[in-house]
Design a protein around this motif. Structure first.
Motif, PDB file in Angstrom:
ATOM      1  N   TRP A 486       0.854  -1.191   0.000  1.00  0.00           N
ATOM      2  CA  TRP A 486       0.000   0.000   0.000  1.00  0.00           C
ATOM      3  C   TRP A 486       0.886   1.236   0.000  1.00  0.00           C
ATOM      4  O   TRP A 486       1.877   1.316   0.741  1.00  0.00           O
ATOM      5  CB  TRP A 486      -0.888  -0.028   1.238  1.00  0.00           C
ATOM      6  N   LEU A 487       0.534   2.248  -0.811  1.00  0.00           N
ATOM      7  CA  LEU A 487       1.326   3.479  -0.899  1.00  0.00           C
ATOM      8  C   LEU A 487       0.431   4.709  -0.804  1.00  0.00           C
ATOM      9  O   LEU A 487      -0.723   4.681  -1.250  1.00  0.00           O
ATOM     10  CB  LEU A 487       2.106   3.546  -2.227  1.00  0.00           C
ATOM     11  N   HIS A 488       0.987   5.780  -0.229  1.00  0.00           N
ATOM     12  CA  HIS A 488       0.250   7.047  -0.101  1.00  0.00           C
ATOM     13  C   HIS A 488       1.257   8.157   0.164  1.00  0.00           C
ATOM     14  O   HIS A 488       2.264   7.953   0.845  1.00  0.00           O
ATOM     15  CB  HIS A 488      -0.746   6.977   1.060  1.00  0.00           C
ATOM     16  N   THR A 489       0.993   9.342  -0.389  1.00  0.00           N
ATOM     17  CA  THR A 489       1.872  10.482  -0.124  1.00  0.00           C
ATOM     18  C   THR A 489       1.900  10.792   1.371  1.00  0.00           C
ATOM     19  O   THR A 489       0.875  10.749   2.044  1.00  0.00           O
ATOM     20  CB  THR A 489       1.390  11.723  -0.896  1.00  0.00           C
ATOM     21  N   LYS A 490       3.079  11.112   1.885  1.00  0.00           N
ATOM     22  CA  LYS A 490       3.266  11.338   3.321  1.00  0.00           C
ATOM     23  C   LYS A 490       2.720  12.698   3.744  1.00  0.00           C
ATOM     24  O   LYS A 490       3.192  13.743   3.285  1.00  0.00           O
ATOM     25  CB  LYS A 490       4.755  11.255   3.665  1.00  0.00           C
ATOM     26  N   VAL A 530       6.591   9.619  -0.328  1.00  0.00           N
ATOM     27  CA  VAL A 530       5.526   8.622  -0.430  1.00  0.00           C
ATOM     28  C   VAL A 530       5.818   7.488   0.540  1.00  0.00           C
ATOM     29  O   VAL A 530       6.899   6.887   0.501  1.00  0.00           O
ATOM     30  CB  VAL A 530       5.411   8.071  -1.870  1.00  0.00           C
ATOM     31  N   ASP A 531       4.861   7.217   1.435  1.00  0.00           N
ATOM     32  CA  ASP A 531       4.993   6.098   2.367  1.00  0.00           C
ATOM     33  C   ASP A 531       4.514   4.812   1.710  1.00  0.00           C
ATOM     34  O   ASP A 531       3.560   4.829   0.932  1.00  0.00           O
ATOM     35  CB  ASP A 531       4.158   6.349   3.632  1.00  0.00           C
ATOM     36  N   TYR A 532       5.168   3.689   2.054  1.00  0.00           N
ATOM     37  CA  TYR A 532       4.659   2.394   1.596  1.00  0.00           C
ATOM     38  C   TYR A 532       4.809   1.362   2.712  1.00  0.00           C
ATOM     39  O   TYR A 532       5.773   1.381   3.479  1.00  0.00           O
ATOM     40  CB  TYR A 532       5.347   1.943   0.305  1.00  0.00           C
ATOM     41  N   VAL A 533       3.799   0.488   2.788  1.00  0.00           N
ATOM     42  CA  VAL A 533       3.718  -0.510   3.843  1.00  0.00           C
ATOM     43  C   VAL A 533       2.768  -1.602   3.369  1.00  0.00           C
ATOM     44  O   VAL A 533       1.963  -1.386   2.453  1.00  0.00           O
ATOM     45  CB  VAL A 533       3.206   0.155   5.154  1.00  0.00           C
ATOM     46  N   HIS A 555       7.926   2.620   5.174  1.00  0.00           N
ATOM     47  CA  HIS A 555       9.150   3.165   4.588  1.00  0.00           C
ATOM     48  C   HIS A 555       8.744   4.363   3.726  1.00  0.00           C
ATOM     49  O   HIS A 555       7.601   4.451   3.272  1.00  0.00           O
ATOM     50  CB  HIS A 555       9.861   2.118   3.735  1.00  0.00           C
ATOM     51  N   THR A 556       9.684   5.279   3.470  1.00  0.00           N
ATOM     52  CA  THR A 556       9.377   6.477   2.692  1.00  0.00           C
ATOM     53  C   THR A 556      10.319   6.582   1.502  1.00  0.00           C
ATOM     54  O   THR A 556      11.526   6.358   1.632  1.00  0.00           O
ATOM     55  CB  THR A 556       9.495   7.745   3.558  1.00  0.00           C
ATOM     56  N   LEU A 557       9.717   6.918   0.364  1.00  0.00           N
ATOM     57  CA  LEU A 557      10.452   7.055  -0.889  1.00  0.00           C
ATOM     58  C   LEU A 557      10.141   8.432  -1.478  1.00  0.00           C
ATOM     59  O   LEU A 557       9.013   8.905  -1.388  1.00  0.00           O
ATOM     60  CB  LEU A 557      10.008   5.950  -1.861  1.00  0.00           C
ATOM     61  N   TYR A 558      11.144   9.081  -2.082  1.00  0.00           N
ATOM     62  CA  TYR A 558      10.954  10.406  -2.668  1.00  0.00           C
ATOM     63  C   TYR A 558      10.957  10.280  -4.196  1.00  0.00           C
ATOM     64  O   TYR A 558      11.901   9.727  -4.779  1.00  0.00           O
ATOM     65  CB  TYR A 558      12.040  11.375  -2.213  1.00  0.00           C
TER      66      TYR A 558
END
Length: 579
Positions: A486-490, A530-533, A555-558
């Motif tokens: 699952w991903l969503h902007t932080k 963007v957070d993903y978990v 975790h966070t990805l830019y």
């Protein structure tokens, strides 16, 4: 070219080749101003789009998919009653004007043959679509009813006689022997009259010429000095429309289309299968944007009003909270007044007393002259007690209002990135939340939520994107597997994104993160967090707003959103790489 009479002449010929002899198999009205008549002919389906959109009015075969409303409008229900299984016996243009007629043959409820006309008047804001009985010329129904007060020339209501609108003046350029020798002589004289522009002369002489068509023939005949060359050049121009070559190019700084290549257009593209294919490319995005604007305008206006109201409320509550947090000074003033009551003069506006909490530092205390010293002290104690209560109550109100504001800002972002079909879900959601007034015509039962949009990573992995809160809840809480990612902007309003894989590659995660950034309020930004978990780490609190979830262990990805990559990910790879 605008969709003028000349272009409609070429389109009529194309539609006649495709539709005559075919049978109507489906009728749809995806939007209030658009009708789609699906005609089965030559072993394939031809979706005929008839649009009366004021700026995009046209008739064409479209391959762009349209979503149907949950409840069919009355007009399309009438069309279904009369036209289902009807045969197309003719496709005709009225003179060279912007009126298209489909002649259809059907059978009524008694089994008797019935001839009908489906008439499309392509006339800007006056465009309309009629279903008319051929024999009696009676209007069975029309897509846009117009009261007699608005149009006194003809009655545009069911049951009235169909009266053709006043046609444009001038000759039909495609009618054989339409002009006499004398008419050509008068045209030649008018073209050489320096007081009148040649473009205007051509528009005044012939029916159905838009500005670009008039400019084109004016340029082609600009060197014709005698009658024979003028007539031959003009006649050859009209005859060239029999060999259609759909074209898009630049005309006076604007992108335009034409049925044949125009000398007045530059940077022309002509590699289209037919006119309809060209119109799909030319109008596709414009029509989508226009429909979205129509659906979203009222919604955004209401959202903006409610958002501003909540922003003001947050500001006031924060000010009250800041004051409450400094309430101890009121308690101290009350205690010092009580200690030194005998030193407080009556009817004074202020008094300076030693502050034993600050090493006897002088403290100025404002007083109400009409109150006694003891009552002034009691007033400070009362204010202190109110502030203590406010610390709890106002803090709760501030948290609730800020949550409402965050939710509304998220919905506002979704309206900006959503498609027309997604806006229907958003409208229903806002009705549920009390932001919009409920639609009284809507059925009480819940309409089905549109599915999330499907994308594909470079390796073929499926990626699902929710375009509104109802889709987000359905996608994350019902559709996704616990092992999916699952991903969503932080901390930024946006879409829920699901990678339908338990162990996706780093490249797939990056592509999905880019989608999450693009379908968020930060789509115009760079380096979006963007957070993903995994989905099993997602939890929705009881009573939370639609689309709201909490999670841990992320975790966070830019990433930076890219429109080109979004379009690329919409296409499924021909070969997927197996893991």
């Amino acid at each position: 070219m605008s969709f003028d009479g000349v272009f409609l002449h070429a389109m009529t010929a194309e539609l006649a080749n495709q539709l005559v002899g075919g049978r109507v198999v489906k009728l749809q009205q995806p939007y209030p101003q658009d009708i789609i008549v699906v005609i089965r002919n030559q072993r394939q389906n031809f979706p005929l789009l008839l649009s009366i959109n004021p700026t995009l009015a046209r008739a064409q075969i479209t391959r762009i998919p349209y979503a149907n409303p949950k409840t069919p409008p009355n007009f399309v229900m009438t069309l279904r009653k009369y036209l289902e299984n009807a045969t197309v016996v003719g496709v005709e243009q009225v003179a060279n004007d912007r009126i298209l007629q489909l002649r259809l043959r059907s059978r009524n409820e008694l089994g008797d043959q019935e001839d009908l006309l489906l008439i499309v008047e392509i006339m800007g804001r006056h465009s309309n679509i009629f279903l008319v009985e051929s024999e009696t010329n009676r209007i069975i129904d029309l897509i846009k009813h117009v009261s007699p007060d608005q149009n006194r020339f003809r009655l545009l209501m069911p049951g009235a006689q169909y009266v053709q609108p006043e046609l444009q003046t001038g000759f039909d350029p495609f009618a054989a022997q339409a002009m006499t020798e004398q008419d050509w002589e008068q045209l030649l004289l008018a073209l050489h009259d320096l007081k009148t522009k040649p473009n205007q002369v051509w528009q005044r002489t012939f029916q159905g010429l838009g500005k670009d068509t008039a400019a084109e023939i004016a340029q082609r005949t600009s060197r014709c000095l005698d009658l024979a060359s003028l007539r031959d050049t003009a006649t050859n121009f009209w005859q060239s429309f029999a060999q259609r070559q759909a074209t898009i190019g630049d005309f006076q700084g604007q992108l335009q289309f034409s049925a044949i290549p125009y000398q007045t257009m530059t940077a022309q593209q002509t590699d289209f299968a037919d006119l309809s294919t060209m119109l799909d490319q030319f109008y596709g995005q414009k029509a989508e944007t226009d429909r979205k604007h129509q659906l979203a305008s009222n919604m955004l206006q209401r959202l903006t009003t409610v958002i501003k109201r909540n922003q003001k409320k947050v500001k006031k509550l924060q000010a009250t909270l800041d004051h409450a947090e400094n309430a101890d000074i009121d308690r101290i003033k009350g205690e010092i007044l009580t200690t030194y009551l005998s030193q407080v003069p009556a009817h004074a506006k202020s008094v300076t007393l030693p502050n034993y909490y600050e090493n006897e530092t002088p403290l100025v205390i404002n007083l109400a002259p009409d109150l006694s010293p003891s009552k002034n002290a009691q007033k400070y104690f009362t204010r202190y007690q109110k502030a203590k209560t406010a610390l709890v109550v106002v803090a709760e109100q501030l948290q609730e209002t800020q949550g409402e504001l965050d939710y509304l800002l998220g919905v506002e972002a979704q309206v900006g990135v959503g498609d027309p079909k997604d806006l229907v879900d958003i409208q229903f959601e806002l009705e549920q939340q009390g932001v919009l007034r409920p639609n009284q015509k809507r059925k009480k039962q819940r309409i089905k939520v549109n599915p999330a949009e499907r994308f594909y990573a470079s390796d073929g992995t499926e990626i699902l994107v929710g375009k509104n809160n109802l889709q987000n809840d359905q996608l994350t809480l019902k559709t996704a597997k616990k092992t999916d990612l699952w991903l969503h902007t932080k901390n930024i309003p946006g879409s829920h994104v699901i990678i339908s894989a338990a162990d996706p590659s780093a490249a797939t995660i990056k592509e999905a993160a880019m989608l999450a950034a693009y379908f968020s309020k930060a789509r115009q930004s760079s380096q979006v967090p963007v957070d993903y978990v995994t989905v099993k780490a997602i939890h929705k609190p009881n009573g939370a707003k639609p689309g709201f979830v909490i999670y841990t262990g992320q975790h966070t990805l830019y990433v930076t959103p890219e429109l080109a990559l979004v379009d690329q990910l919409r296409q499924k790879p021909t070969q997927s790489v197996s893991k």
